[in-house]
Design a protein around this motif. Sequence first.
Motif, PDB file in Angstrom:
ATOM      1  N   LYS A   1      48.889  96.534  56.918  1.00 51.38           N
ATOM      2  CA  LYS A   1      49.023  97.379  55.739  1.00 51.38           C
ATOM      3  C   LYS A   1      49.663  98.685  56.196  1.00 51.38           C
ATOM      4  N   ALA A   2      50.915  98.884  55.832  1.00 51.22           N
ATOM      5  CA  ALA A   2      51.647 100.052  56.288  1.00 51.22           C
ATOM      6  C   ALA A   2      52.412 100.667  55.121  1.00 51.22           C
ATOM      7  N   PRO A   3      51.961 101.825  54.623  1.00 53.29           N
ATOM      8  CA  PRO A   3      52.688 102.458  53.520  1.00 53.29           C
ATOM      9  C   PRO A   3      54.045 102.994  53.994  1.00 53.29           C
ATOM     10  N   VAL A   4      55.059 102.806  53.159  1.00 52.74           N
ATOM     11  CA  VAL A   4      56.403 103.260  53.483  1.00 52.74           C
ATOM     12  C   VAL A   4      56.956 104.001  52.261  1.00 52.74           C
ATOM     13  N   TYR A   5      57.417 105.223  52.486  1.00 49.97           N
ATOM     14  CA  TYR A   5      58.068 105.977  51.420  1.00 49.97           C
ATOM     15  C   TYR A   5      59.538 105.574  51.376  1.00 49.97           C
ATOM     16  N   PHE A   6      60.024 105.387  50.169  1.00 50.88           N
ATOM     17  CA  PHE A   6      61.397 104.922  49.994  1.00 50.88           C
ATOM     18  C   PHE A   6      62.031 105.700  48.853  1.00 50.88           C
TER      19      PHE A   6
ATOM     20  N   THR B   1      69.621  97.603  48.452  1.00 52.72           N
ATOM     21  CA  THR B   1      69.200  96.470  49.272  1.00 52.72           C
ATOM     22  C   THR B   1      69.358  96.775  50.755  1.00 52.72           C
ATOM     23  N   LYS B   2      70.479  97.384  51.131  1.00 51.41           N
ATOM     24  CA  LYS B   2      70.704  97.758  52.528  1.00 51.41           C
ATOM     25  C   LYS B   2      69.615  98.715  53.001  1.00 51.41           C
ATOM     26  N   ASN B   3      69.279  99.698  52.181  1.00 55.04           N
ATOM     27  CA  ASN B   3      68.251 100.675  52.546  1.00 55.04           C
ATOM     28  C   ASN B   3      66.861 100.041  52.604  1.00 55.04           C
TER      29      ASN B   3
ATOM     30  N   ALA C   1      64.563  99.857  55.963  1.00 54.08           N
ATOM     31  CA  ALA C   1      63.199 100.387  55.949  1.00 54.08           C
ATOM     32  C   ALA C   1      62.171  99.304  56.278  1.00 54.08           C
ATOM     33  N   GLY C   2      62.622  98.064  56.411  1.00 53.85           N
ATOM     34  CA  GLY C   2      61.717  96.970  56.731  1.00 53.85           C
ATOM     35  C   GLY C   2      60.896  96.495  55.552  1.00 53.85           C
ATOM     36  N   LEU C   3      61.410  96.702  54.337  1.00 56.48           N
ATOM     37  CA  LEU C   3      60.662  96.332  53.131  1.00 56.48           C
ATOM     38  C   LEU C   3      61.061  94.975  52.570  1.00 56.48           C
TER      39      LEU C   3
ATOM     40  N   ASP D   1      54.030  99.177  50.084  1.00 59.33           N
ATOM     41  CA  ASP D   1      53.170  98.671  51.135  1.00 59.33           C
ATOM     42  C   ASP D   1      53.868  97.466  51.741  1.00 59.33           C
ATOM     43  N   LYS D   2      54.052  97.449  53.050  1.00 63.27           N
ATOM     44  CA  LYS D   2      54.823  96.378  53.694  1.00 63.27           C
ATOM     45  C   LYS D   2      54.172  95.002  53.568  1.00 63.27           C
TER      46      LYS D   2
END
Length: 87
Positions: free
Chosen positions: A31-36, A48-50, A54-56, A84-85
């Motif tokens: 569980k890893a929150p990622v801001y995008f 899509t590239k971004n 970001a690994g999403l 969340d990843k």
Amino acid sequence: MKKLFFLIIAVAITAIFYFYWLISSPVSAQKAPVYFMIEMGETLEEVTKNLNQAGLIKNRLAFIAYAKILGWHGLFIAGNYLFDKNN
């Protein structure tokens, strides 16, 4: 001729299941929150590239195909998002 038909059907079913796996399974087990952030005027390909960087998402082409199938290609709203990843 029947063998070819069944082979084509088998390949198509396999491709459908693989595509479903690509778009539905979590990118990470943790569980890893990622801001995008999506900036104003970004295209589907840029978003899509971004997302990929970001690994999403797992696969850019699968995401683009999914977005086009669902009609999302012009519906991205600029802003900051928290993902969340493992979802």
